[in-house]
Enzyme design. Sequence first.
Site, PDB file in Angstrom:
ATOM      1  N   GLU A  42      30.403 -63.419 -26.233  1.00 50.21           N
ATOM      2  CA  GLU A  42      28.911 -63.418 -26.610  1.00 50.21           C
ATOM      3  C   GLU A  42      28.601 -64.821 -26.507  1.00 50.21           C
ATOM      4  OE1 GLU A  42      26.741 -61.892 -26.914  1.00 50.21           O
ATOM      5  OE2 GLU A  42      25.575 -61.486 -29.051  1.00 50.21           O
TER       6      GLU A  42
ATOM      7  N   THR B  42      15.879 -65.981 -26.859  1.00 50.19           N
ATOM      8  CA  THR B  42      16.467 -66.285 -28.332  1.00 50.19           C
ATOM      9  C   THR B  42      16.185 -67.707 -28.976  1.00 50.19           C
ATOM     10  OG1 THR B  42      17.887 -64.684 -27.741  1.00 50.19           O
ATOM     11  CG2 THR B  42      18.451 -65.879 -29.869  1.00 50.19           C
TER      12      THR B  42
HETATM   13  P1  ADP Z   1      20.387 -59.718 -25.876  1.00 54.13           P
HETATM   14  O1  ADP Z   1      20.140 -60.209 -27.535  1.00 54.13           O
HETATM   15  O2  ADP Z   1      19.712 -58.733 -25.617  1.00 54.13           O
HETATM   16  O3  ADP Z   1      21.989 -59.932 -25.732  1.00 54.13           O
HETATM   17  P2  ADP Z   1      20.202 -62.729 -25.287  1.00 54.13           P
HETATM   18  O4  ADP Z   1      19.050 -63.429 -24.821  1.00 54.13           O
HETATM   19  O5  ADP Z   1      20.959 -62.933 -26.470  1.00 54.13           O
HETATM   20  O6  ADP Z   1      19.836 -61.023 -25.112  1.00 54.13           O
HETATM   21  O7  ADP Z   1      21.402 -62.517 -23.990  1.00 54.13           O
HETATM   22  C1  ADP Z   1      21.192 -62.415 -22.643  1.00 54.13           C
HETATM   23  C2  ADP Z   1      21.643 -63.492 -21.782  1.00 54.13           C
HETATM   24  O8  ADP Z   1      23.192 -63.301 -21.649  1.00 54.13           O
HETATM   25  C3  ADP Z   1      21.254 -63.433 -20.388  1.00 54.13           C
HETATM   26  O9  ADP Z   1      20.959 -65.025 -20.018  1.00 54.13           O
HETATM   27  C4  ADP Z   1      22.299 -62.823 -19.362  1.00 54.13           C
HETATM   28  O10 ADP Z   1      22.334 -63.542 -18.209  1.00 54.13           O
HETATM   29  C5  ADP Z   1      23.523 -63.023 -20.208  1.00 54.13           C
HETATM   30  N1  ADP Z   1      24.545 -62.146 -20.079  1.00 54.13           N
HETATM   31  C6  ADP Z   1      25.649 -62.667 -19.584  1.00 54.13           C
HETATM   32  N2  ADP Z   1      26.507 -61.269 -19.309  1.00 54.13           N
HETATM   33  C7  ADP Z   1      25.883 -60.399 -19.718  1.00 54.13           C
HETATM   34  C8  ADP Z   1      26.090 -58.971 -20.032  1.00 54.13           C
HETATM   35  N3  ADP Z   1      27.279 -58.633 -19.604  1.00 54.13           N
HETATM   36  N4  ADP Z   1      25.019 -58.204 -20.243  1.00 54.13           N
HETATM   37  C9  ADP Z   1      23.810 -58.792 -20.740  1.00 54.13           C
HETATM   38  N5  ADP Z   1      23.466 -59.989 -20.764  1.00 54.13           N
HETATM   39  C10 ADP Z   1      24.639 -60.979 -20.059  1.00 54.13           C
END
Ligand code: ADP
Length: 308
Positions: free
Chosen positions: A130, A183
Amino acid sequence: MSEEVKVFAPGSVSNVGCGFDILGFAIDGIGDEMIFKKNNENKIRISPVNGYENLPTDPKKNVAGVAIQALLNDLGSDQGFDVEIVKNIKPGSGIGSSAASAAGAVVAVNELLGSPYSRMQLVDFAMIGEEVASGDIHADNVAPATLGGFCLIRGYNPLDVIHIDPPKDLWCVVIHPQIEIKTKESRELLSPEIPLKKAIRQWGNVAGLMSGLYTSNYELIGRSLEDHIVEPQRKVLIPEFDELKLSVMEAGALGCSISGSGPSVFALANCKDTADVIAAAMDTVFKRTELDYKIYVSKVSEGGVKIL
Ligand code: ADP
């Protein structure tokens, strides 16, 4: 030991009103499907993500790849895996899109390797995954996505996750306006200082919410959901927030607040019928806007990632 596994990786609501950065719960109503196959080439390969082609397929950038690698490093294994992700949770939705992938990945790979780790141990690896999405270590989405129920992140050094089974009739309604809130931007809005009086009200609510969850006291859960610190600063980013909240409270919600850093908004209810009325109230408010949106009505997930 099987060679292939398919999992359902649930969405999750973090912050939960008063619990900014320390609380989250998983939901059954929305999640990703992921398929994992062992390969003999000692490589983690991620196929283009269905529906969201812009998501990284480089295993060092996709949270699923990073989480798997963290687990393999700890185990001292160089097993390879092919990963397919059917993404239903839009990235940047505030309902734990990246956390679902990280949690799904560690549960699936653990299963394919004969379950060397407990679900609680897997949270550490999911959290490392994450980190590539947010640039920061946080477990308030990955812990509930991995374990289900509610999770309180008491501390990080070492990671201390307290898991709480959800009260049995607790329902959740989430509206996801299809706009993007980064975020990082949502965090930049927050003042670094908290007046002591507000802090006192807030920690009273966190303790009240915990007590309500442990004793299935829905009324106490409801009155403890208030957030005096973050919601008032962030709600400006969410169209119709005040009207939405007023309508869902009139519809019988226990409480309502921003899910994660938004734009999703969640409400809790003590039965499915009320949850349906809340969903209808959300729909009425949002129909008047020009925005696309999705509404999910769902029980709080009991077990987190499910092996299908
Ligand atoms: P969320 O809270 O919906 O996860 P975030 O903004 O925290 O949204 O995270 C999204 C970010 O994570 C994007 O930049 C995306 O490219 C990255 N990311 C990397 N791998 C993944 C994945 N498997 N699924 C979703 N987002 C991903």
